[in-house]
Motif scaffolding. Sequence first.
Motif, short mmCIF file in Angstrom:
data_model
loop_
_atom_site.label_atom_id
_atom_site.label_comp_id
_atom_site.label_asym_id
_atom_site.label_seq_id
_atom_site.Cartn_x
_atom_site.Cartn_y
_atom_site.Cartn_z
N LEU A 98 -0.47 5.73 -3.61
CA LEU A 98 0.06 4.76 -2.65
C LEU A 98 1.53 4.39 -2.90
O LEU A 98 2.29 4.26 -1.94
CB LEU A 98 -0.82 3.49 -2.66
CG LEU A 98 -0.71 2.58 -1.44
CD1 LEU A 98 -1.09 3.31 -0.16
CD2 LEU A 98 -1.61 1.35 -1.63
N PRO A 99 1.97 4.22 -4.15
CA PRO A 99 3.40 3.91 -4.36
C PRO A 99 4.33 5.01 -3.85
O PRO A 99 5.50 4.75 -3.58
CB PRO A 99 3.50 3.75 -5.88
CG PRO A 99 2.13 3.37 -6.32
CD PRO A 99 1.22 4.15 -5.42
N GLY A 100 3.83 6.22 -3.70
CA GLY A 100 4.63 7.32 -3.18
C GLY A 100 4.31 7.63 -1.74
O GLY A 100 4.25 8.80 -1.33
N ILE A 101 4.13 6.60 -0.95
CA ILE A 101 3.69 6.75 0.45
C ILE A 101 4.70 7.48 1.32
O ILE A 101 4.36 8.01 2.38
CB ILE A 101 3.36 5.37 1.06
CG1 ILE A 101 2.52 5.53 2.34
CG2 ILE A 101 4.62 4.55 1.30
CD1 ILE A 101 1.93 4.23 2.86
N VAL A 157 -12.50 -3.09 -1.48
CA VAL A 157 -11.75 -4.22 -0.92
C VAL A 157 -10.58 -4.60 -1.82
O VAL A 157 -9.53 -5.05 -1.33
CB VAL A 157 -12.69 -5.42 -0.70
CG1 VAL A 157 -11.92 -6.64 -0.24
CG2 VAL A 157 -13.76 -5.07 0.33
N ALA A 158 -10.71 -4.41 -3.11
CA ALA A 158 -9.64 -4.77 -4.04
C ALA A 158 -8.36 -3.99 -3.78
O ALA A 158 -7.27 -4.44 -4.17
CB ALA A 158 -10.11 -4.54 -5.47
N LEU A 159 -8.46 -2.84 -3.12
CA LEU A 159 -7.28 -2.03 -2.84
C LEU A 159 -6.63 -2.37 -1.50
O LEU A 159 -5.57 -1.83 -1.17
CB LEU A 159 -7.65 -0.54 -2.86
CG LEU A 159 -8.17 0.02 -4.19
CD1 LEU A 159 -8.51 1.50 -4.03
CD2 LEU A 159 -7.15 -0.19 -5.30
N HIS A 160 -7.24 -3.24 -0.73
CA HIS A 160 -6.72 -3.54 0.61
C HIS A 160 -5.35 -4.21 0.61
O HIS A 160 -4.47 -3.81 1.39
CB HIS A 160 -7.73 -4.38 1.39
CG HIS A 160 -8.93 -3.61 1.84
ND1 HIS A 160 -9.81 -4.09 2.79
CD2 HIS A 160 -9.41 -2.38 1.47
CE1 HIS A 160 -10.77 -3.20 2.98
NE2 HIS A 160 -10.56 -2.17 2.19
N PRO A 161 -5.10 -5.24 -0.21
CA PRO A 161 -3.77 -5.89 -0.17
C PRO A 161 -2.62 -4.93 -0.48
O PRO A 161 -1.60 -4.94 0.22
CB PRO A 161 -3.89 -7.00 -1.22
CG PRO A 161 -5.35 -7.31 -1.27
CD PRO A 161 -6.03 -5.99 -1.10
N ALA A 162 -2.78 -4.08 -1.50
CA ALA A 162 -1.74 -3.13 -1.82
C ALA A 162 -1.56 -2.11 -0.70
O ALA A 162 -0.43 -1.64 -0.44
CB ALA A 162 -2.06 -2.41 -3.14
N SER A 163 -2.65 -1.77 -0.03
CA SER A 163 -2.57 -0.83 1.09
C SER A 163 -1.76 -1.42 2.24
O SER A 163 -0.95 -0.72 2.86
CB SER A 163 -3.99 -0.48 1.56
OG SER A 163 -4.76 0.09 0.52
N LEU A 164 -1.99 -2.69 2.52
CA LEU A 164 -1.22 -3.37 3.57
C LEU A 164 0.26 -3.38 3.23
O LEU A 164 1.11 -3.06 4.08
CB LEU A 164 -1.73 -4.81 3.73
CG LEU A 164 -0.89 -5.73 4.62
CD1 LEU A 164 -0.88 -5.24 6.06
CD2 LEU A 164 -1.44 -7.16 4.54
N ALA A 165 0.60 -3.73 1.99
CA ALA A 165 2.00 -3.81 1.59
C ALA A 165 2.68 -2.44 1.70
O ALA A 165 3.82 -2.33 2.17
CB ALA A 165 2.11 -4.35 0.17
#
Length: 335
Positions: free
Chosen positions: A105-108, A253-261
């Motif tokens: 995800l950081p390399g989106i 669900v724990a990965l959702h906030p980082a996914s939004l950002a």
Amino acid sequence: MTLDEALTRLRNTGPERDGWLSNHAPMAVEALAHHGHDAELHRWIDGYRSLLEEAPRGIAPIAPDEWRDPLGDPVRTGDWISFFDRELGLAPWRDVLAVWWPRLLPGIAAGATHGVIRVGHAVRALLAQETPARVEELGQGLAYWAARWQPLVPAGRGRFRGRDPRAALDAVPRVPDQRFGIRNRLAQLATLEDWPDAAGSVPGTGSVEVRLRAIVTAAVLRFTPYGYGNPVMLVHSATAPAAVLRTLPALPVALHPASLAAAWAASAAVTAAYSPATPSPDPAPSATPDALLQAAIDSGDAHAIKFADTALETWELDPDPGLLAAGRRAVLLCV
């Protein structure tokens, strides 16, 4: 032809062609199949297949605990394909996705966001029906993302959280030199004083899904006046966050906030890199859902198909005719 037959036909093609251009075929055929156009898959592949290259060969196997060094190395694309083929043979696809999503995800920005977009199409297909061909396609998407992994300039804390998504996109600063490709443009984000605040100010209120859907909607609608600046690239301001939205149901669900950002940062980055300074005065074209998708199919353009897919998927939950108009604009501009 079914989607699985189409993916099997494409299985030995590489994720890129001509050195940098993405292989859009797996994404386009999934979009067509999702909207019930299985009969078009064979013909569409026939028109696109000659552009594609064979899948790259590997250099050396990637060990599970030595994945960091080859991350972002396109020379290792063949090794990444073998790696994920092995991982998906050892564990359920949701488990593999849960491990690798936060790593990737950081390399989106990978492959001009095509890495995450290909994964999003594969996950949507798997959520509809789990088959070996679709699991293999997920591995192909993850491998492409890993090989082209590219982080964005870090976001700041953001002073404008909660802002309306359309207003937030309008406020994104533009990179000063828009003459070259996406890597050059994204590198310029580090020189923009307002970029950290813009990237860190994830807009909207409510749940992650609600906020992410609003970002996709805003990006689709914004294409009508601004897509003329660089239509092929600006479609990704919507299709990248749409890919994250499609993946949410398969993620913890724990990965959702980082996914939004990350989704917001990707949409904002593409906007910063390619949005023109002023909107087009051209009136918005009209379209119906069926006519929009058929126009995209008739164009033969993969970006037009994928943007129409995103516009239609958004319209189904929010029947704003402006969404269909944006899709029609993309068809007109991308061909």
